[in-house]
Design a protein around this motif. Structure first.
Motif, PDB file in Angstrom:
ATOM      1  N   LEU A 212      23.884  38.837  -2.491  1.00 18.09           N
ATOM      2  CA  LEU A 212      23.030  37.887  -1.776  1.00 18.09           C
ATOM      3  C   LEU A 212      22.396  38.565  -0.569  1.00 18.09           C
ATOM      4  O   LEU A 212      22.990  39.465   0.033  1.00 18.09           O
ATOM      5  CB  LEU A 212      23.843  36.681  -1.307  1.00 18.09           C
ATOM      6  CG  LEU A 212      24.645  35.918  -2.368  1.00 18.09           C
ATOM      7  CD1 LEU A 212      25.509  34.855  -1.705  1.00 18.09           C
ATOM      8  CD2 LEU A 212      23.718  35.288  -3.385  1.00 18.09           C
ATOM      9  N   LYS A 215      24.617  38.620   2.532  1.00 23.26           N
ATOM     10  CA  LYS A 215      25.957  39.162   2.297  1.00 23.26           C
ATOM     11  C   LYS A 215      26.663  39.633   3.566  1.00 23.26           C
ATOM     12  O   LYS A 215      27.888  39.690   3.613  1.00 23.26           O
ATOM     13  CB  LYS A 215      25.874  40.318   1.305  1.00 23.26           C
ATOM     14  CG  LYS A 215      24.984  41.468   1.742  1.00 23.26           C
ATOM     15  CD  LYS A 215      24.757  42.432   0.602  1.00 23.26           C
ATOM     16  CE  LYS A 215      23.646  43.431   0.960  1.00 23.26           C
ATOM     17  NZ  LYS A 215      22.895  43.835  -0.213  1.00 23.26           N
ATOM     18  N   ALA A 228      26.898  30.036  -5.475  1.00 20.95           N
ATOM     19  CA  ALA A 228      25.720  30.857  -5.185  1.00 20.95           C
ATOM     20  C   ALA A 228      25.387  31.753  -6.371  1.00 20.95           C
ATOM     21  O   ALA A 228      26.273  32.235  -7.084  1.00 20.95           O
ATOM     22  CB  ALA A 228      25.977  31.690  -3.935  1.00 20.95           C
ATOM     23  N   GLY A 230      22.232  34.459  -6.696  1.00 19.55           N
ATOM     24  CA  GLY A 230      21.935  35.794  -6.203  1.00 19.55           C
ATOM     25  C   GLY A 230      21.142  36.665  -7.146  1.00 19.55           C
ATOM     26  O   GLY A 230      20.628  36.230  -8.182  1.00 19.55           O
TER      27      GLY A 230
END
Length: 542
Positions: A212, A215, A228, A230
């Motif tokens: 991501l 991160k 999530a 990503g």
């Protein structure tokens, strides 16, 4: 009615569901009753629920019971208020970790995009699952609402309080508990920062199955709780498949141990799936077992410029056909995104000239030499066929990181362009950019910039609209248009960001009324007092 009451009657009387019930002298509250409060809040009385509006005491204002967020108004549910005895309990349980400093609370009370502003009076930082359990047990018995908080990088206001909810931060639960090299399974606490665990497993020859842009700040518990997606979803899939086990604390403080490192377990209902993507409304995730694939030997990345979206689609098809199982990510963004990255962040364009669209293609493999040749052949092919006008290839880690930055920092660049309204939709890949074009046609004269970027391989488009100032009417009109368009094309109004508070009332565009009703029943069963992250995920019925 006494003159000390908060002036909310115009709002309440305008709605037929509201009905003044009675005054409760012992608590000095006004009690109003209506049908089916959101999120299962309040107490059931003959099929109805109650909403308690606190009487003005000189300290409370209309803002304490009403919050305007995005295009909607939210009314505070009848939760208890933090009292001195609650503060004493928390301070005894968490010495120096029950924080009331206004400066500390200021950042915890607002989301990353500054769209949601809460008014919590306390931030709790437990270090163990037992402490989380005791916190929730106390809040459950008292009727105090809580907001679990990770790295606070969410885009829909799911990790910040709406009113005075108790914030439970997972930041100090940041330990790696185990790593099974043979199976490639990491067990860590919810407060571990994604980038730190990525580095940990990479040093051991493995990778985390998602990446991501946030991160460096987002935490594993929040990543799991929001499911999530990503950049590498196309290769590794969703967390529903990569989370092998987890531990969570339920609303009443019960510790639910669903921890396992097994790849196969077909014994009964897979309860951990309820926690993945539920945004802290069903339980607080405290630790996770995550499947970590083996690290590829080499990485090749192509940064390509296309003259139109048909060329983008053709590049995707060619990448799937020619790179096959080695394709690990394929992203796109439009010219306006590239312009903002260059203008606001000062990054030099990887290729000369300006093209309508850019595509980033990443492949990984076990033979660096062969993989590089394969990538070169793919790029040569799409250029020859006219799908790509220009491009460059990176094989060294430094250059790969540099090229990725142009895509990963697009969200950061957009924030410099004014007030930003973000949409995270999933539609058929062939229609991904149609909504950007349609939105420009409808709203160009009311906005500053309308642009699109996203995960080409799975149809996830990030539509971003910037304006010079916050305009609630524009926000409301955009919601109606974008969500209506998405529903018409049988898409999802939230592909990976979740619903939080900003999108909860739009869930009906993607889910049936029967499905939403079942979600409410599940929420009420697992959290009958509605204290877990209220005002999130499930829609208001006001």
């Amino acid at each position: 009615m006494g003159t000390g009451c908060v002036v909310m009657l115009p709002l309440l009387i305008s709605r037929s569901l509201w009905n003044l019930r009675h005054r409760c002298p012992s608590t000095q509250r006004l009690i109003c009753r209506h049908l089916a409060l959101p999120n299962g809040g309040g107490k059931f009385q003959s099929g109805e629920e109650t909403l308690v509006l606190h009487e003005e005491t000189g300290k409370r204002t209309a803002g304490d019971i009403q919050s305007n967020i995005g295009a909607s108004t939210i009314i505070r549910l009848p939760f208890a208020i933090l009292e001195p005895e609650d503060l004493a309990f928390f301070q005894q349980l968490l010495p120096n970790r029950a924080l009331t400093d206004p400066d500390v609370l200021a950042s915890a009370n607002v989301d990353w995009l500054r769209n949601v502003q809460g008014r919590s009076q306390i931030l709790l930082k437990p270090q163990t699952v037992e402490e989380v359990s005791l916190i929730l047990r106390h809040c459950h018995s008292r009727g105090l609402a809580i907001t679990p908080q990770g790295g606070n990088t969410g885009l829909v206001g799911g990790g910040v309080p709406i009113f005075d909810e108790v914030i439970v931060s997972m930041a100090l639960m940041n330990h790696i508990l185990d790593f099974d090299h043979w199976q490639g399974v990491l067990v860590c606490e919810a407060g571990c920062v994604l980038e730190s665990v990525m580095q940990y497993v990479e040093e051991r020859g493995h990778v985390i199955p998602l990446d991501l842009g946030s991160k460096g700040s987002c935490q594993i518990g929040g990543v799991v709780s929001t499911n999530a997606g990503g950049l590498r979803f196309i290769r590794y899939g969703s967390l529903h498949g990569n989370v092998l086990g987890l531990q969570a604390v339920l609303a009443d403080g019960q510790i639910l141990d669903l921890m396992t490192q097994l790849r196969k377990d077909n014994t009964g209902y897979d309860l951990k799936q309820l926690m993945i993507g539920s945004e802290g409304t069903l339980g607080v995730v405290t630790s996770v077992a995550l499947l970590c694939p083996a690290m590829p030997v080499g990485v090749s990345l192509a940064y390509l410029g296309c003259t139109g979206f048909p060329g983008v689609l053709a590049t995707l098809c060619a990448a799937r056909a020619r790179l096959g199982e080695t394709l690990s990510a394929i992203e796109f963004f439009d010219r306006r995104c590239a312009h903002l990255v260059h203008t606001h962040l000062g990054l030099d364009p990887p290729i000369s000239g300006e093209l309508p669209f850019y595509v980033v293609v990443e492949m990984v493999g076990s033979d660096s030499h062969q993989d590089n040749e394969r990538m070169s052949a793919f790029v040569e092919k799409v250029v020859q066929e006219g799908h790509v006008a220009d491009g460059t290839i990176a094989t060294s880690p430094g250059k790969v990181k540099t090229l990725w930055a142009y895509r990963e920092r697009v969200p950061e660049a957009i924030l410099h362009d004014g007030h930003v309204i973000k949409y995270d939709i999933c539609v058929s890949i062939s229609k991904m950019y149609d909504i950007v074009t349609a939105t420009r046609q409808r709203f160009a004269d009311r906005t500053k910039n309308i642009l699109g970027y996203g995960h080409l391989g799975d149809g996830n488009l990030h539509l971003n609209v910037s304006s010079t100032t916050h305009d609630p009417k524009l926000h409301s009109d955009l919601d109606d248009f974008v969500y209506g368009w998405t529903a018409k094309h049988r898409g999802s109004i939230s592909a990976e960001h979740g619903l939080g508070v900003l999108k909860r009332n739009a869930i009906g565009y993607s889910k049936s009324s029967d499905a939403i009703a079942l979600m409410r029943r599940l929420k009420h069963f697992m959290d009958p007092k509605g204290i877990l992250n209220p005002y999130k995920v499930l829609p208001s019925e006001l």
